[in-house]
Design a protein around this motif. Structure first.
Motif, PDB file in Angstrom:
ATOM      1  N   GLN A   1       0.848  -1.110  -0.068  1.00 13.78           N
ATOM      2  CA  GLN A   1      -0.095  -0.016  -0.116  1.00 13.78           C
ATOM      3  C   GLN A   1       0.921   1.117  -0.081  1.00 13.78           C
ATOM      4  O   GLN A   1       0.697   2.005  -0.833  1.00 13.78           O
ATOM      5  CB  GLN A   1      -0.983   0.292   1.230  1.00 13.78           C
ATOM      6  N   ARG A   2       1.794   1.265   0.907  1.00 12.48           N
ATOM      7  CA  ARG A   2       2.806   2.375   0.825  1.00 12.48           C
ATOM      8  C   ARG A   2       3.628   2.544  -0.270  1.00 12.48           C
ATOM      9  O   ARG A   2       3.872   3.653  -0.869  1.00 12.48           O
ATOM     10  CB  ARG A   2       3.825   2.295   2.069  1.00 12.48           C
TER      11      ARG A   2
ATOM     12  N   THR B   1       1.179   3.864  -3.016  1.00  7.24           N
ATOM     13  CA  THR B   1       1.077   5.356  -2.741  1.00  7.24           C
ATOM     14  C   THR B   1       2.260   6.114  -3.286  1.00  7.24           C
ATOM     15  O   THR B   1       2.075   7.333  -4.095  1.00  7.24           O
ATOM     16  CB  THR B   1       0.894   5.620  -1.374  1.00  7.24           C
ATOM     17  N   ARG B   2       3.183   5.509  -3.077  1.00  9.54           N
ATOM     18  CA  ARG B   2       4.729   6.406  -3.527  1.00  9.54           C
ATOM     19  C   ARG B   2       4.566   6.273  -4.789  1.00  9.54           C
ATOM     20  O   ARG B   2       5.075   7.507  -5.565  1.00  9.54           O
ATOM     21  CB  ARG B   2       5.755   5.618  -2.784  1.00  9.54           C
TER      22      ARG B   2
ATOM     23  N   ARG C   1       2.362   6.097  -7.126  1.00 11.63           N
ATOM     24  CA  ARG C   1       1.224   6.994  -7.716  1.00 11.63           C
ATOM     25  C   ARG C   1       1.587   8.434  -7.497  1.00 11.63           C
ATOM     26  O   ARG C   1       1.425   9.177  -8.341  1.00 11.63           O
ATOM     27  CB  ARG C   1      -0.261   6.599  -6.933  1.00 11.63           C
ATOM     28  N   ASN C   2       2.166   8.857  -6.413  1.00 13.20           N
ATOM     29  CA  ASN C   2       2.520  10.068  -6.250  1.00 13.20           C
ATOM     30  C   ASN C   2       3.842  10.696  -7.212  1.00 13.20           C
ATOM     31  O   ASN C   2       3.635  11.712  -7.686  1.00 13.20           O
ATOM     32  CB  ASN C   2       3.207  10.392  -4.871  1.00 13.20           C
TER      33      ASN C   2
END
Length: 191
Positions: free
Chosen positions: A84-85, A88-89, A91-92
């Motif tokens: 998940q982390r 997110t990274r 995607r950012n």
């Protein structure tokens, strides 16, 4: 291109240089011989010794490769990744690259591109409409030549005040940087 062995032992230490001249050294977490992707656990890019970076290396793009330490024993079962982390990274990073491409594709001045990129690093809701920078779904609009006087919106809103101060600081920083680079160029020794 570097020679690719049939496999890399998990836990081995590998160093490589890509064709983009980036260097990576780390512990092998995984290797996929079909796609020639090597996953390395490297030291943290922020310097925190408690953290690690995970690098996915496409060996088709590697110009040099060295196995610094070969591990022959069976390694322990690796800890699971926090997907998940990681997602997110990623995607950012993709979103930031997309905003940078939007700035370049907008076909506006370098000052406009620079301001757009600076705002997009702080505020997610920023986009182009022709040559105008639109912030917070049209709450604030910045038009060329992207100076504080070119900001439109509800002047009593906190968002307007924030963007006006942000643009003023950005323009001051640009002016200081151009003055500094001019001073450095003028102080170069003659050859």
């Amino acid at each position: 291109m570097a020679a690719v062995s049939d496999f890399f032992s998990i836990g081995s230490i590998v160093w490589c240089r890509t064709c983009y001249n980036s260097e990576f050294e780390g512990e092998v977490l995984a290797f996929d011989p079909q796609t020639k992707v090597l996953i390395l656990k490297c030291g943290s890019s922020n310097g925190d010794p408690k953290l690690n970076d995970v690098e996915f290396i496409n060996l088709s793009l590697v110009s040099e490769l060295q196995v610094k330490k070969e591990v022959t024993s069976v390694p322990e079962v690796p800890q699971s990744l926090n997907l998940q982390r990681l997602n997110t990274r990623v995607r950012n990073q993709v979103e930031e690259k997309r905003r940078m491409l939007q700035a370049i594709a907008a076909n506006v001045s370098s000052e406009g591109q620079s301001l757009f990129i600076a705002i997009s690093k702080v505020i997610q809701e920023v986009r182009w409409r022709n040559s105008d920078i639109i912030v917070w779904n049209q709450e604030v609009i910045i038009s060329p030549p992207y100076q504080p006087d070119n900001i439109r919106g509800n002047t009593s809103s906190k968002g307007y005040s924030f963007i006006k101060k942000f643009v003023e600081k950005h323009m001051n920083d640009l002016a200081l940087n151009s003055q500094h680079s001019g001073v450095c160029q003028n102080n170069r020794p003659s050859q």
